[in-house]
Write an enzyme that holds these catalytic residues in place. Structure first.
Site, PDB file in Angstrom:
ATOM      1  N   GLN A 128      -4.989  -5.566  -1.277  1.00 50.26           N
ATOM      2  CA  GLN A 128      -4.580  -4.234  -1.731  1.00 50.26           C
ATOM      3  C   GLN A 128      -4.122  -3.401  -0.544  1.00 50.26           C
ATOM      4  O   GLN A 128      -4.897  -3.148   0.374  1.00 50.26           O
ATOM      5  CB  GLN A 128      -5.761  -3.556  -2.430  1.00 50.26           C
ATOM      6  CG  GLN A 128      -5.497  -2.121  -2.854  1.00 50.26           C
ATOM      7  CD  GLN A 128      -6.672  -1.539  -3.613  1.00 50.26           C
ATOM      8  OE1 GLN A 128      -7.091  -2.063  -4.631  1.00 50.26           O
ATOM      9  NE2 GLN A 128      -7.224  -0.441  -3.100  1.00 50.26           N
ATOM     10  N   GLY A 129      -2.866  -2.979  -0.552  1.00 50.91           N
ATOM     11  CA  GLY A 129      -2.307  -2.181   0.539  1.00 50.91           C
ATOM     12  C   GLY A 129      -2.159  -0.729   0.154  1.00 50.91           C
ATOM     13  O   GLY A 129      -1.033  -0.270  -0.108  1.00 50.91           O
ATOM     14  N   SER A 131      -4.729   2.171   1.535  1.00 49.69           N
ATOM     15  CA  SER A 131      -5.171   3.085   2.590  1.00 49.69           C
ATOM     16  C   SER A 131      -4.348   2.926   3.864  1.00 49.69           C
ATOM     17  O   SER A 131      -3.915   1.826   4.213  1.00 49.69           O
ATOM     18  CB  SER A 131      -6.648   2.843   2.909  1.00 49.69           C
ATOM     19  OG  SER A 131      -7.462   3.193   1.819  1.00 49.69           O
ATOM     20  N   GLU A 246     -10.752  -0.676 -10.691  1.00 49.01           N
ATOM     21  CA  GLU A 246     -11.696  -0.867  -9.592  1.00 49.01           C
ATOM     22  C   GLU A 246     -12.935  -0.004  -9.773  1.00 49.01           C
ATOM     23  O   GLU A 246     -14.049  -0.434  -9.471  1.00 49.01           O
ATOM     24  CB  GLU A 246     -11.021  -0.533  -8.267  1.00 49.01           C
ATOM     25  CG  GLU A 246     -11.925  -0.715  -7.058  1.00 49.01           C
ATOM     26  CD  GLU A 246     -11.244  -0.393  -5.744  1.00 49.01           C
ATOM     27  OE1 GLU A 246     -11.865  -0.629  -4.700  1.00 49.01           O
ATOM     28  OE2 GLU A 246     -10.097   0.088  -5.761  1.00 49.01           O
TER      29      GLU A 246
END
Length: 416
Positions: A128-129, A131, A246
């Site tokens: 997951q990109g 932050s 999430e």
């Protein structure tokens, strides 16, 4: 709140229980069951294939995309039975739980046909990109940019705290594709291949020596023009759906690992005499009470979902749930250190069978501390990932209670 499951759900429960009894190793349900390291490795290698053959991987997905098309109540029963058996549900968390459902919701038919089967079979790994170094809680301020060059997006920027990036085949990435509009409006959700020139992954070494988290640098990395999920400049809406997946915990199983922890803490406090301390007793009862609140609220959520209810109470419940359980668990693990005292420094502290949440792990090397202290460390992060508690409080205040938005800091004034 309806505590009675329909007959067809109970029949489905019987089917799942029978499958688990048949497929799990002999002795799995016996008290004190343990596996050697070699047995654990063999189990991990075989279990995913058994789940795939049984159709339990991503079983809620529609049948045309490889799932079983389970109803909501069936999916709840499935989670309950796997949780009760402490049986792994597999999986590539980022693929199965986050990006897979997001592709189902927002993907084109071509994207679904291309990507979902590889997620289902475990053939692709994801990270997951979201932050960035200066865009964590204020995610909409992200600076990683994507510029269209013919039939490809060219990506430049940096992401941080990217779990499992060193192993991933794809990254679901938020990038700024229009710098001239309101910051939430100029973001796109891209599906970016990781194994290419222009992508550099650097591990962030933690105090315990592990480097599960990473910095990822994009310097002219590319992805196809059609690898946008949900439309160009619509990434903020799509990302909020992913974060919703999430932040959620299963309605009727989320409390179970905490119940196990409560029993372990009570047994330890009774054995070593810490239960005589009124502060410890009060802490244990506070933990127990909050577990029951979590359990009952889960049933309220389930009942409301089955009835299609969207009353204000359930909306507020959904907004506060992640903040509630994560802060509860952080407080409980601080209590655990109080109960075990100086023994917490020993790598052998806690029950021989491990600790809830680390039981029957996926085979990765353990932290060089006890499983109990490992759970303590992880509880600190639970109030951060999926939306920090501070941001969750802002959401509850503004969206649920109707309070004014948090004031922005004043812009610096020029000298003189």
């Amino acid at each position: 709140m309806d505590l009675t499951y329909p007959p067809e759900a109970e029949a489905f429960r019987t089917e799942i229980r029978a499958w688990l009894v048949e497929k799990l190793p002999d002795g799995w349900f016996d008290d004190g069951f343990e596996m050697t390291a070699d047995e654990r490795k063999a189990f991990n290698e075989q279990w995913t294939q058994k789940l795939f053959e049984g159709g339990w991987i991503c079983a809620t997905w529609p049948e045309e995309y490889g799932g079983k098309g389970l109803s909501l109540i069936q999916s709840v029963v499935l989670s309950e039975e796997f949780s009760r058996a402490k049986a792994p549900m597999r999986a590539d968390f980022f693929g199965d739980t986050l990006v897979g459902p997001t592709i189902l919701q927002y993907g084109t038919e071509e994207q679904k046909q291309q990507l979902l089967p590889t997620i289902l079979k475990g053939e692709t790994r994801w990270c997951q990109g979201f932050s960035e170094p200066d865009s964590g809680s204020d995610l909409a301020s992200l600076k990683c940019a994507a510029v269209l060059d013919g039939d490809e997006w060219v990506i430049t920027g940096q992401k941080v705290w990217t779990t499992q990036a060193q192993f991933a085949d794809y990254c679901f990435l938020l990038a700024r594709t229009d710098p001239d509009v309101k910051k939430q409006a100029g973001i796109s959700y891209l599906l970016v291949p990781m194994q290419q020139d222009g992508v550099e992954v650097r591990g962030i070494v933690q105090p315990d020596g592990t480097d599960e988290f990473n910095e990822v640098f994009f310097d002219g990395a590319r992805c196809p023009k059609d690898n946008v999920l949900g439309g160009v400049n619509n990434g903020w809406t799509v990302a909020n759906s992913t974060l919703g997946f999430e932040r959620g915990m299963s309605a009727t199983t989320g409390h179970r690992r905490f119940e196990e922890e409560y029993k372990l803490l009570l047994a330890a406090a009774t054995e070593n005499g810490a239960l005589a301390d009124p502060v410890v007793r009060q802490g244990l009862m506070r933990f127990y009470s909050k577990i029951q609140i979590l359990r009952i609220n889960g049933l309220r959520n389930l009942t409301g979902s089955l009835k299609g209810s969207r009353d204000a109470g359930l909306v507020a419940l959904g907004a506060t749930n992640k903040m509630f359980w994560s802060e509860m668990h952080k407080e409980a693990m601080e209590l655990a250190l109080t109960i075990y005292g100086a023994h917490s420094l020993l790598s052998t502290v806690g029950p021989e069978g491990g600790w809830p949440g680390t039981l029957r792990s996926d085979g990765r090397d353990a932290y060089p501390v006890s499983p109990m202290v490992s759970a303590f460390f992880f509880s600190r992060s639970e109030t951060i990932w999926g939306g920090t508690s501070q941001i969750q409080r802002n959401i509850v205040g503004e969206k649920v209670l109707g309070l004014p938005r948090e004031p922005k800091p004043a812009a610096p004034q020029p000298a003189g």
